[in-house]
Enzyme design. Structure first.
Site, PDB file in Angstrom:
ATOM      1  N   TYR A 184       0.825  -1.199   0.000  1.00 16.24           N
ATOM      2  CA  TYR A 184       0.000   0.000   0.000  1.00 16.24           C
ATOM      3  C   TYR A 184       0.861   1.251   0.000  1.00 16.24           C
ATOM      4  CZ  TYR A 184       0.884   0.889   5.004  1.00 16.24           C
ATOM      5  OH  TYR A 184       1.470   1.172   6.215  1.00 16.24           O
ATOM      6  N   ARG A 196       8.240   4.149  -4.874  1.00 19.39           N
ATOM      7  CA  ARG A 196       8.319   3.153  -3.803  1.00 19.39           C
ATOM      8  C   ARG A 196       7.334   2.016  -4.043  1.00 19.39           C
ATOM      9  NH1 ARG A 196       7.592   5.032   2.330  1.00 19.39           N
ATOM     10  NH2 ARG A 196       5.440   5.326   1.617  1.00 19.39           N
ATOM     11  N   ARG A 250      -7.444 -20.508  -2.072  1.00 16.80           N
ATOM     12  CA  ARG A 250      -6.463 -20.391  -0.999  1.00 16.80           C
ATOM     13  C   ARG A 250      -5.358 -21.439  -1.129  1.00 16.80           C
ATOM     14  NH1 ARG A 250      -5.049 -21.970   4.129  1.00 16.80           N
ATOM     15  NH2 ARG A 250      -4.393 -20.265   5.544  1.00 16.80           N
ATOM     16  N   LYS A 277       6.531  -2.086   1.799  1.00 16.18           N
ATOM     17  CA  LYS A 277       5.372  -1.492   2.480  1.00 16.18           C
ATOM     18  C   LYS A 277       4.155  -2.394   2.320  1.00 16.18           C
ATOM     19  CE  LYS A 277       3.193   3.030   3.192  1.00 16.18           C
ATOM     20  NZ  LYS A 277       3.640   3.217   4.594  1.00 16.18           N
ATOM     21  N   GLU A 326      12.188   2.144  14.363  1.00 16.32           N
ATOM     22  CA  GLU A 326      11.309   3.219  13.889  1.00 16.32           C
ATOM     23  C   GLU A 326      10.060   3.217  14.736  1.00 16.32           C
ATOM     24  OE1 GLU A 326      10.382   2.299   9.793  1.00 16.32           O
ATOM     25  OE2 GLU A 326      10.087   0.192  10.255  1.00 16.32           O
ATOM     26  N   LEU A 331      11.251   1.056   7.054  1.00 11.51           N
ATOM     27  CA  LEU A 331      10.609   1.523   5.835  1.00 11.51           C
ATOM     28  C   LEU A 331      11.402   2.683   5.253  1.00 11.51           C
ATOM     29  CD1 LEU A 331       8.102   1.295   3.972  1.00 11.51           C
ATOM     30  CD2 LEU A 331       7.105   3.138   5.341  1.00 11.51           C
TER      31      LEU A 331
END
Length: 285
Positions: free
Chosen positions: A33, A52, A100, A148, A180, A205
């Protein structure tokens, strides 16, 4: 009032938005995301967010869902339809829907694409004036924090634990070093005036706001040290702050109950917040 959201090619009222129960983002957190800030109806650092995103998709061998031009058009359409003057656009890209299975599905599986907006005040956050309190929490996340992904359960646990301790956020600590925050990069200003933040690696990140703020800090004459720092070093710092797309620059005034300085935002954090906001307003598209 209902928002308009975007789901796999359609603009829909949020109540009508649906995604498959077999979507791998839902079943495996197999999705990435980006969150782009909106100021005066314009997108902040959009090109950097797209760069990114491309890196995250590449690291996970995930198919890009649309061109950068198309993604920009979708962002702008959602901002317009929802009347967002100030706030955020959230975009999630998943590997798609498939029965799945722990194995990745065939490469031609169509990726999923979901976007929505959130209206919120960004320029005049109260925390920008008062600062925030952080509490240290062990960093138990997976090793690829540079991607991310939507694997955000542990950061959610850590932030909730910090709130229970009377803090606003958590600083995650691994092997004695601060990595972080739960959704932000962490910085300290040492007694001799060095601005210190952890170097880029798989451990953190690669923040878009981080890159911009470090550039601005260097241009403003600050000495930058990209290295790890301990929790004790942070507690002895002259100042501390965090950066993220939604917070910009927020001062930290307390760590684990220990007040930094006089307990008010320091001049360096205040100055960097002002500089960042000015450039974000000027360069937003």
């Amino acid at each position: 009032m209902s928002r308009t959201v975007y789901v796999n090619g359609d603009y829909l009222p949020e109540e009508e938005a649906k995604i498959s129960v077999f979507d791998r983002g839902f079943l495996f957190a197999d999705a990435v995301y980006e969150v782009t800030s909106v100021l005066s109806g314009k997108l902040v650092d959009f090109a950097a967010h797209m760069k990114r995103l491309e890196r995250s998709l590449s690291e996970l061998k995930m198919t890009r869902p649309a061109s950068e031009a198309d993604l920009l058009a979708i962002h702008r359409e959602l901002v317009a339809r929802n009347g967002i003057d100030e706030g955020l656009v959230y975009m999630q890209v998943g590997r798609g829907a498939a029965d799945r299975d722990f194995l990745f599905p065939p490469e031609d599986t169509k990726p999923s694409l979901v976007l929505f907006t959130q209206a919120m005040g960004l320029r005049d956050k109260p925390a920008g004036r008062t600062g925030i309190k952080v509490a240290s929490v062990p960093d138990l996340r997976w090793g690829r924090r540079d991607i991310k992904t939507v694997q955000l359960l542990y950061p959610s646990i850590a932030k909730t634990e910090a709130k229970a301790k009377g803090a606003d956020d958590a600083w995650l600590v691994e092997d004695g070093m601060v990595t972080e925050g739960t959704s932000n990069n962490a910085y300290i200003l040492t007694e001799d005036g060095a601005l210190v933040t952890r170097a880029l690696s798989h451990a953190i990140l690669h923040g878009i706001t981080r890159a911009a703020v470090l550039r601005m800090a260097k241009e403003d004459g600050l000495r930058i040290e990209e290295r790890s720092f301990t929790l004790d070093e942070a507690k002895r710092a002259k100042e501390a702050f965090i950066t993220s797309a939604s917070a910009f620059v927020l001062p930290v005034v307390e760590i684990d109950g220990l007040t930094l300085g006089d307990g008010t935002p320091g001049p360096v954090a205040r100055r960097l917040r002002e500089i960042y906001l000015a450039e974000a307003e000027r360069t937003a598209i």
